[in-house]
Design a protein around this motif. Structure first.
Motif, short mmCIF file in Angstrom:
data_model
loop_
_atom_site.label_atom_id
_atom_site.label_comp_id
_atom_site.label_asym_id
_atom_site.label_seq_id
_atom_site.Cartn_x
_atom_site.Cartn_y
_atom_site.Cartn_z
N TRP A 20 109.90 -62.60 49.64
CA TRP A 20 108.91 -63.65 49.85
C TRP A 20 108.12 -63.39 51.13
O TRP A 20 106.90 -63.57 51.17
N ALA A 21 108.79 -62.95 52.18
CA ALA A 21 108.11 -62.67 53.44
C ALA A 21 107.09 -61.55 53.27
O ALA A 21 105.99 -61.60 53.85
N ALA A 22 107.42 -60.54 52.47
CA ALA A 22 106.48 -59.44 52.25
C ALA A 22 105.23 -59.94 51.54
O ALA A 22 104.12 -59.46 51.81
N PHE A 23 105.39 -60.92 50.66
CA PHE A 23 104.23 -61.47 49.95
C PHE A 23 103.44 -62.44 50.83
O PHE A 23 102.22 -62.39 50.89
N SER A 24 104.14 -63.31 51.51
CA SER A 24 103.49 -64.42 52.22
C SER A 24 103.16 -64.11 53.68
O SER A 24 102.28 -64.75 54.27
N GLY A 25 103.88 -63.18 54.28
CA GLY A 25 103.74 -62.93 55.71
C GLY A 25 104.58 -63.85 56.57
O GLY A 25 104.51 -63.81 57.80
N ASP A 26 105.43 -64.69 55.95
CA ASP A 26 106.23 -65.67 56.68
C ASP A 26 107.57 -65.05 57.07
O ASP A 26 108.52 -65.02 56.29
N TYR A 27 107.64 -64.57 58.31
CA TYR A 27 108.87 -63.98 58.83
C TYR A 27 109.53 -64.94 59.83
O TYR A 27 110.07 -64.52 60.86
N ASN A 28 109.51 -66.21 59.52
CA ASN A 28 110.18 -67.23 60.32
C ASN A 28 111.62 -66.79 60.60
O ASN A 28 112.36 -66.45 59.67
N PRO A 29 112.04 -66.76 61.86
CA PRO A 29 113.38 -66.24 62.19
C PRO A 29 114.53 -67.02 61.59
O PRO A 29 115.65 -66.50 61.52
N ILE A 30 114.32 -68.24 61.14
CA ILE A 30 115.41 -68.99 60.51
C ILE A 30 115.90 -68.32 59.23
O ILE A 30 116.99 -68.61 58.74
N LEU B 12 96.71 -70.35 52.99
CA LEU B 12 96.73 -71.55 53.83
C LEU B 12 97.39 -71.28 55.17
O LEU B 12 96.84 -71.60 56.24
N VAL B 13 98.57 -70.70 55.14
CA VAL B 13 99.33 -70.54 56.38
C VAL B 13 98.81 -69.39 57.23
O VAL B 13 99.09 -69.32 58.43
N LYS B 14 98.03 -68.49 56.64
CA LYS B 14 97.46 -67.40 57.42
C LYS B 14 96.10 -67.74 58.01
O LYS B 14 95.60 -67.01 58.87
N SER B 15 95.49 -68.83 57.56
CA SER B 15 94.13 -69.14 57.97
C SER B 15 94.08 -69.79 59.35
O SER B 15 94.83 -70.74 59.62
N PRO B 16 93.18 -69.37 60.22
CA PRO B 16 92.99 -70.05 61.51
C PRO B 16 92.54 -71.50 61.35
O PRO B 16 92.81 -72.33 62.22
N GLU B 17 91.88 -71.81 60.23
CA GLU B 17 91.41 -73.19 60.01
C GLU B 17 92.58 -74.17 59.99
O GLU B 17 92.49 -75.27 60.52
N SER C 288 97.56 -68.40 63.76
CA SER C 288 97.74 -68.97 62.42
C SER C 288 99.09 -69.67 62.37
O SER C 288 99.93 -69.53 63.27
N LEU C 289 99.33 -70.44 61.30
CA LEU C 289 100.63 -71.10 61.15
C LEU C 289 101.76 -70.09 61.03
O LEU C 289 102.90 -70.37 61.45
N VAL D 100 95.66 -79.09 52.72
CA VAL D 100 95.31 -78.94 51.31
C VAL D 100 94.37 -77.76 51.14
O VAL D 100 93.42 -77.58 51.92
N ILE D 101 94.62 -76.96 50.12
CA ILE D 101 93.74 -75.86 49.77
C ILE D 101 93.41 -75.96 48.29
O ILE D 101 94.27 -76.29 47.47
#
Length: 267
Positions: A13-23, A163-168, A184-185, A242-243
């Protein structure tokens, strides 16, 4: 049905989303927060819920043009722990629960049902992905994007990633926390504890009948609505963002994500 997630699922999932949250990857970080096990991303576990609820819905001919999915997330989905996925039909509504097999505590509950037509918000600016870019993302998706029960889940996951990668998305939070150093988030996830509490998706039934190019034509157009934020540093912030996405011809899907930070007094 019994499900058991591993760090491999988190890595995919991290490879797809970029979310490498340490938890999800750093056991010492988790222990410093008072936990004792790594957890898989809630969005990764939700892929299975979406798939099996969709399979139950597709067992009968579709009656409506639009559908809505919603999830309430209550506790982390731990790695190397057995979970029971329960799916039930209540008329035209399909519901699901992910339960810890040992304790029967609910990690999250979901429902999938017919919905009103999707009306997109008026936005000042849209971005777009080319068909080639969407197809490339579909190859990275930790599932089978072309499967009828998973196509809308792929687009939902794609919108979450955007959504989570966007600076907006970050702009509102940085206004409340000007000292936050993040673009970004995704970068926020690595700095402060953030959990997802709710997820809502409203989409066209066309996504239940996928074809080679996902009905897109040449572009997928998307826009991020202004993020709502409540709370403070003492109690933590709640963000709802929301996106929405459309083809050239019609609305396709809208995803709303609610996130909560831990209290930030010590950050």
């Amino acid at each position: 049905m019994i499900l058991n997630y591993t760090v491999r699922d988190a890595e995919e999932w991290a490879a797809f989303s970029g979310d490498y949250n340490p938890i999800h990857f750093d056991l010492q970080y988790v222990r410093n927060m008072g936990g004792d096990q790594l957890s898989v991303h809630g969005m990764r576990a939700m892929l299975d819920m979406k798939r099996y609820l969709s399979e139950a819905l597709l067992a009968s001919p579709l009656q409506e043009d639009f559908y809505a999915f919603s999830t309430r997330m209550r506790r982390p989905v731990l790695c190397h722990t057995s979970y029971q996925l329960q799916v039930a039909e209540h008329g035209a509504q399909i519901t699901g629960k992910l339960l810890d097999e040992a304790t029967q505590e609910s990690c999250f509950s979901s429902k999938l049902a017919a919905a009103q037509p999707l009306v997109l918000a008026n936005v000042e600016q849209e971005s777009s992905l080319s068909l080639a870019e969407v197809m490339a993302f579909s190859q990275q998706f930790p599932g089978v994007a072309a499967d009828a029960a998973q196509t809308w889940g792929f687009f939902d996951a794609l919108l979450f990633q955007l959504l989570v990668k966007s600076p907006e998305t970050l702009a509102t939070l940085t206004a409340a926390l000007p000292a936050l150093k993040a673009a970004s988030l995704i970068e926020v996830f690595a700095q402060i504890p953030v959990v997802q509490t709710h997820h809502e998706t409203h989409f066209s039934a066309q996504l239940f009948t996928p074809q080679a190019h996902f009905h897109l034509g040449e572009q997928l157009y998307y826009a991020i609505q202004p993020t709502l934020i409540m709370g403070n540093k003492d109690s933590g912030f709640v963000l709802r963002t929301v996106i929405q996405a459309r083809t050239q011809q019609q609305p396709l899907i809208m995803t709303a994500v609610t996130l909560k930070t831990w209290p930030l007094v010590s950050n």
